[in-house]
Design a protein around this motif. Structure first.
Motif, mmCIF file in Angstrom:
data_model
loop_
_atom_site.group_PDB
_atom_site.id
_atom_site.type_symbol
_atom_site.label_atom_id
_atom_site.label_comp_id
_atom_site.label_asym_id
_atom_site.label_seq_id
_atom_site.Cartn_x
_atom_site.Cartn_y
_atom_site.Cartn_z
ATOM 1 N N PHE A 144 -12.126 48.107 -35.157
ATOM 2 C CA PHE A 144 -13.016 48.090 -36.320
ATOM 3 C C PHE A 144 -12.400 47.336 -37.492
ATOM 4 O O PHE A 144 -13.112 46.746 -38.291
ATOM 5 C CB PHE A 144 -13.346 49.533 -36.721
ATOM 6 N N SER A 145 -11.072 47.357 -37.587
ATOM 7 C CA SER A 145 -10.422 46.695 -38.730
ATOM 8 C C SER A 145 -10.643 45.183 -38.703
ATOM 9 O O SER A 145 -10.755 44.567 -39.752
ATOM 10 C CB SER A 145 -8.927 47.012 -38.755
ATOM 11 N N ALA A 146 -10.716 44.616 -37.517
ATOM 12 C CA ALA A 146 -10.979 43.175 -37.428
ATOM 13 C C ALA A 146 -12.361 42.845 -37.987
ATOM 14 O O ALA A 146 -12.538 41.821 -38.644
ATOM 15 C CB ALA A 146 -10.872 42.706 -35.981
ATOM 16 N N TRP A 147 -13.309 43.732 -37.753
ATOM 17 C CA TRP A 147 -14.644 43.517 -38.284
ATOM 18 C C TRP A 147 -14.655 43.680 -39.796
ATOM 19 O O TRP A 147 -15.300 42.916 -40.507
ATOM 20 C CB TRP A 147 -15.613 44.505 -37.629
ATOM 21 N N MET A 148 -13.949 44.697 -40.312
ATOM 22 C CA MET A 148 -13.908 44.928 -41.756
ATOM 23 C C MET A 148 -13.127 43.841 -42.494
ATOM 24 O O MET A 148 -13.377 43.577 -43.660
ATOM 25 C CB MET A 148 -13.292 46.296 -42.067
ATOM 26 N N ASP A 149 -12.142 43.234 -41.829
ATOM 27 C CA ASP A 149 -11.380 42.153 -42.456
ATOM 28 C C ASP A 149 -12.117 40.820 -42.425
ATOM 29 O O ASP A 149 -11.634 39.827 -42.956
ATOM 30 C CB ASP A 149 -10.011 41.999 -41.770
ATOM 31 N N ASN A 150 -13.285 40.799 -41.813
ATOM 32 C CA ASN A 150 -14.088 39.590 -41.755
ATOM 33 C C ASN A 150 -14.527 39.209 -43.176
ATOM 34 O O ASN A 150 -14.826 40.064 -44.002
ATOM 35 C CB ASN A 150 -15.306 39.840 -40.871
ATOM 36 N N ASP A 151 -14.557 37.922 -43.446
ATOM 37 C CA ASP A 151 -14.932 37.440 -44.774
ATOM 38 C C ASP A 151 -16.377 37.781 -45.150
ATOM 39 O O ASP A 151 -16.726 37.793 -46.326
ATOM 40 C CB ASP A 151 -14.728 35.926 -44.867
ATOM 41 N N ILE A 152 -17.199 38.077 -44.163
ATOM 42 C CA ILE A 152 -18.598 38.415 -44.441
ATOM 43 C C ILE A 152 -18.691 39.689 -45.272
ATOM 44 O O ILE A 152 -19.559 39.813 -46.145
ATOM 45 C CB ILE A 152 -19.392 38.547 -43.122
ATOM 46 N N VAL A 153 -17.794 40.646 -45.041
ATOM 47 C CA VAL A 153 -17.803 41.900 -45.795
ATOM 48 C C VAL A 153 -17.518 41.615 -47.272
ATOM 49 O O VAL A 153 -18.246 42.062 -48.162
ATOM 50 C CB VAL A 153 -16.784 42.903 -45.210
ATOM 51 N N GLY A 154 -16.472 40.850 -47.544
ATOM 52 C CA GLY A 154 -16.146 40.491 -48.922
ATOM 53 C C GLY A 154 -17.221 39.635 -49.562
ATOM 54 O O GLY A 154 -17.559 39.807 -50.737
ATOM 55 N N PHE A 155 -17.772 38.709 -48.786
ATOM 56 C CA PHE A 155 -18.829 37.829 -49.298
ATOM 57 C C PHE A 155 -20.073 38.638 -49.659
ATOM 58 O O PHE A 155 -20.710 38.390 -50.689
ATOM 59 C CB PHE A 155 -19.160 36.749 -48.256
ATOM 60 N N SER A 156 -20.404 39.638 -48.831
ATOM 61 C CA SER A 156 -21.566 40.485 -49.112
ATOM 62 C C SER A 156 -21.383 41.251 -50.415
ATOM 63 O O SER A 156 -22.303 41.324 -51.236
ATOM 64 C CB SER A 156 -21.787 41.472 -47.964
ATOM 65 N N LEU A 157 -20.197 41.796 -50.611
ATOM 66 C CA LEU A 157 -19.931 42.531 -51.851
ATOM 67 C C LEU A 157 -19.954 41.592 -53.053
ATOM 68 O O LEU A 157 -20.467 41.934 -54.115
ATOM 69 C CB LEU A 157 -18.597 43.264 -51.757
ATOM 70 N N MET A 158 -19.418 40.402 -52.873
ATOM 71 C CA MET A 158 -19.420 39.419 -53.948
ATOM 72 C C MET A 158 -20.861 39.024 -54.306
ATOM 73 O O MET A 158 -21.210 38.915 -55.490
ATOM 74 C CB MET A 158 -18.618 38.180 -53.532
#
Length: 123
Positions: A38-52
Motif C-alpha cells: 500500500f505504501s507504494a500506492w500512497m507514495d505515488n505522485d497522484i496522491v500529492g497532486f490530488s491534495l495540491m
C-alpha cells in the motif's frame, strides 16, 4: 484581492496548507514505508497532486467573484475526507513503524475543515 482573502481567510490558508502538503508528498518518493504494498500506492505522485489540486480549488474559490456555495461544499467534503484519510494513515503508520509522522497536525487541519463545513452557508 486582499479584500477577498479577508472575507475567507481560513479557506485561503487551508488551501495554501494543502498545496504545501501536496508538494511535499510529490517530492517525497519514500515518505510511507508501511505496509509494503500500500505504501507504494500512497507514495505515488497522484496522491500529492490530488491534495495540491484541492488546495488550489480552495484558493480559486476564495478569489472567484461569484462564490458558489455548492462548490464550497464539494471542496470542503473532498478536502475533509482526504485529510482525514491522510491523518488516520499517518497515525497507523506511526503506531506500526514507530517513525514520527505529522498525524496530529493533519488531524487538527481536518478538524478545522470540519468546523468550516459546519459553519458553511447552506442557502
Amino acid at each position: 484581492m486582499l479584500k477577498k482573502i479577508a472575507n475567507y481567510p481560513i479557506h485561503f490558508v487551508m488551501g495554501l496548507v494543502q498545496v504545501g502538503i501536496g508538494l511535499f508528498l510529490i517530492s517525497s518518493d519514500h515518505y510511507f514505508t508501511w505496509p509494503p504494498g500500500f505504501s507504494a500506492w500512497m507514495d505515488n505522485d497522484i496522491v500529492g497532486f490530488s491534495l495540491m489540486m484541492l488546495g488550489l480549488l480552495f484558493v480559486f474559490w476564495v478569489m472567484e467573484p461569484s462564490r458558489s456555495t455548492r462548490m464550497e461544499h464539494i471542496i470542503l467534503v473532498l478536502s475533509g475526507g482526504f485529510m482525514l484519510l491522510l491523518a488516520v494513515y499517518e497515525l497507523i503508520h506511526t503506531i506500526r513503524t514507530g517513525f514520527f509522522m505529522p498525524w496530529i497536525s493533519n488531524a487538527g487541519l481536518t478538524a478545522i475543515i470540519f468546523i468550516l463545513a459546519a459553519g458553511s452557508d447552506s442557502k
